[in-house]
Design a protein around this motif. Structure first.
Motif, PDB file in Angstrom:
ATOM      1  N   SER A  72      43.513  15.545  58.548  1.00  0.00           N
ATOM      2  CA  SER A  72      44.989  16.430  58.568  1.00  0.00           C
ATOM      3  C   SER A  72      44.962  16.660  60.225  1.00  0.00           C
ATOM      4  O   SER A  72      43.934  16.176  60.823  1.00  0.00           O
ATOM      5  N   ALA A 128      39.766  13.166  52.958  1.00  0.00           N
ATOM      6  CA  ALA A 128      41.092  13.263  53.402  1.00  0.00           C
ATOM      7  C   ALA A 128      40.905  13.814  55.012  1.00  0.00           C
ATOM      8  O   ALA A 128      39.803  14.551  55.321  1.00  0.00           O
ATOM      9  N   GLY A 138      48.445  16.066  56.145  1.00  0.00           N
ATOM     10  CA  GLY A 138      47.378  15.528  55.590  1.00  0.00           C
ATOM     11  C   GLY A 138      47.399  14.457  55.123  1.00  0.00           C
ATOM     12  O   GLY A 138      48.615  14.096  54.434  1.00  0.00           O
ATOM     13  N   PHE A 194      43.736  18.028  53.242  1.00  0.00           N
ATOM     14  CA  PHE A 194      44.904  17.254  52.509  1.00  0.00           C
ATOM     15  C   PHE A 194      46.111  17.935  52.318  1.00  0.00           C
ATOM     16  O   PHE A 194      47.274  17.371  52.418  1.00  0.00           O
ATOM     17  N   ASP A 231      45.097  11.302  52.255  1.00  0.00           N
ATOM     18  CA  ASP A 231      44.258  11.167  51.500  1.00  0.00           C
ATOM     19  C   ASP A 231      43.231  10.063  52.040  1.00  0.00           C
ATOM     20  O   ASP A 231      43.679   9.427  53.047  1.00  0.00           O
TER      21      ASP A 231
END
Length: 123
Positions: free
Chosen positions: A35, A33, A50, A101, A52
């Motif tokens: 962000s 993930a 965020g 995330f 995945d």
């Protein structure tokens, strides 16, 4: 060695748009993930959004929901943040983060982040 290099910042008028990019290397990008976080002048770091590892699920801070879009290109190892409807309150240095995330899963002390790119919203 994890490398995260942000680009795309600049000066934009209120209501304008910018797209930030984060080029990555040194780790298995498609397995993590990612962000964006930001730091406004005189303030602490704030988690923004965020995504995945596959790019299917996204989370946003309330302050940017409906205006910002996070996405990624796993083949190109690049993370993006499309920012629309910018306001002066969005003025900050924006950082790409490996991990994070959700705001609750972001570790500001240990999650790797880049050098940042400055976004200034002003008329």
């Amino acid at each position: 060695q994890v490398q995260l290099v942000e680009s795309g910042g600049g000066l934009v008028q209120p209501g304008g748009s910018l797209r930030l990019s984060c080029a990555t290397s040194g780790f298995g990008f498609s397995g993590y993930a990612m962000s964006w976080v930001r730091q406004a002048p005189g303030k602490g770091l704030e988690w923004v959004s965020g995504i995945d590892s596959r790019g299917n699920l996204r989370n946003y801070a309330d302050s940017v929901k409906g205006r910002f879009i996070i996405y990624r290109d796993n083949a190109g190892r690049t993370l993006y943040l499309q920012m629309n409807g910018l306001t002066p309150e969005d003025t900050a240095v924006y950082y790409c983060v490996k991990g994070g995330f959700r705001a609750s899963t972001w570790n500001r002390d240990t999650d790797s982040r880049g050098q940042g790119t400055q976004v200034t919203v002003s008329s």
